[in-house]
Design a protein around this motif. Structure first.
Motif, short mmCIF file in Angstrom:
data_model
loop_
_atom_site.label_atom_id
_atom_site.label_comp_id
_atom_site.label_asym_id
_atom_site.label_seq_id
_atom_site.Cartn_x
_atom_site.Cartn_y
_atom_site.Cartn_z
N LEU A 46 0.82 -1.21 0.00
CA LEU A 46 0.00 0.00 0.00
C LEU A 46 0.85 1.26 0.00
CD1 LEU A 46 -2.62 -1.13 2.68
CD2 LEU A 46 -2.79 -1.31 0.18
N THR A 47 1.98 1.20 0.69
CA THR A 47 2.92 2.31 0.80
C THR A 47 4.32 1.74 0.91
OG1 THR A 47 1.29 3.62 2.03
CG2 THR A 47 3.56 4.36 2.16
N ALA A 48 5.26 2.41 0.26
CA ALA A 48 6.66 2.00 0.39
C ALA A 48 7.55 3.22 0.22
CB ALA A 48 7.01 0.94 -0.65
N THR A 49 8.33 3.50 1.25
CA THR A 49 9.28 4.60 1.24
C THR A 49 10.64 4.03 1.61
OG1 THR A 49 7.55 6.12 1.96
CG2 THR A 49 9.81 6.89 2.16
N GLN A 67 -4.09 -3.65 8.22
CA GLN A 67 -2.84 -3.32 7.54
C GLN A 67 -1.68 -3.77 8.41
OE1 GLN A 67 -2.65 0.87 6.61
NE2 GLN A 67 -4.48 0.80 5.34
N ARG A 69 2.17 -2.66 9.06
CA ARG A 69 3.18 -1.62 8.84
C ARG A 69 4.54 -2.14 9.26
NH1 ARG A 69 3.40 4.46 9.37
NH2 ARG A 69 5.58 4.84 9.91
#
Length: 121
Positions: A46-49, A67, A69
């Motif tokens: 969903l998110t990747a930094t 989710q 994290r």
């Protein structure tokens, strides 16, 4: 989001390597580590930094809004590798204690056994 559990443990690989394993768990060149059970589903990123954060969709179809994290940071003791923290989050009601007692150990096993061992193969 409500936190259902969290744990931080060291990984022998540097953050950028662990981040890659989490951001692309099915990368063809990577060592396999994400062995899903029959009641689990492939997570979506969903998110990747890079190299400090990855957020997955739920592994459990019966809890689709949960989710997972992943936070990565250097080891404060100066040793090689990184610290990996998983946090299980939900916008929904809390699962019963029996169900929660299966979700958290499953994440511990996948990350601090399967993933960790994949770096020493």
């Amino acid at each position: 989001m409500i936190e259902l559990g969290s744990r931080e443990r060291p990984q022998p690989a540097p953050s950028r390597v662990v981040w890659g394993s989490l951001a692309s768990p099915r990368e063809p060149a990577a060592r396999p580590w994400l062995d899903l059970l029959a009641d689990e589903a492939e997570p979506r990123v969903l998110t990747a930094t890079a190299p400090e954060l990855v957020v997955w969709s739920s592994l459990w179809p019966d809890r689709p809004d949960d989710q997972i994290r992943f936070d990565l940071r250097p080891r404060p003791d100066g040793l090689q590798g990184c610290l990996l923290r998983w946090t299980l989050l939900t916008p929904d009601d809390l699962p019963d204690e029996g169900r929660l007692g299966r979700l958290r150990p499953r994440l511990n096993f996948l990350l601090y056994d399967r993933l960790l061992r994949s770096y020493s193969q």
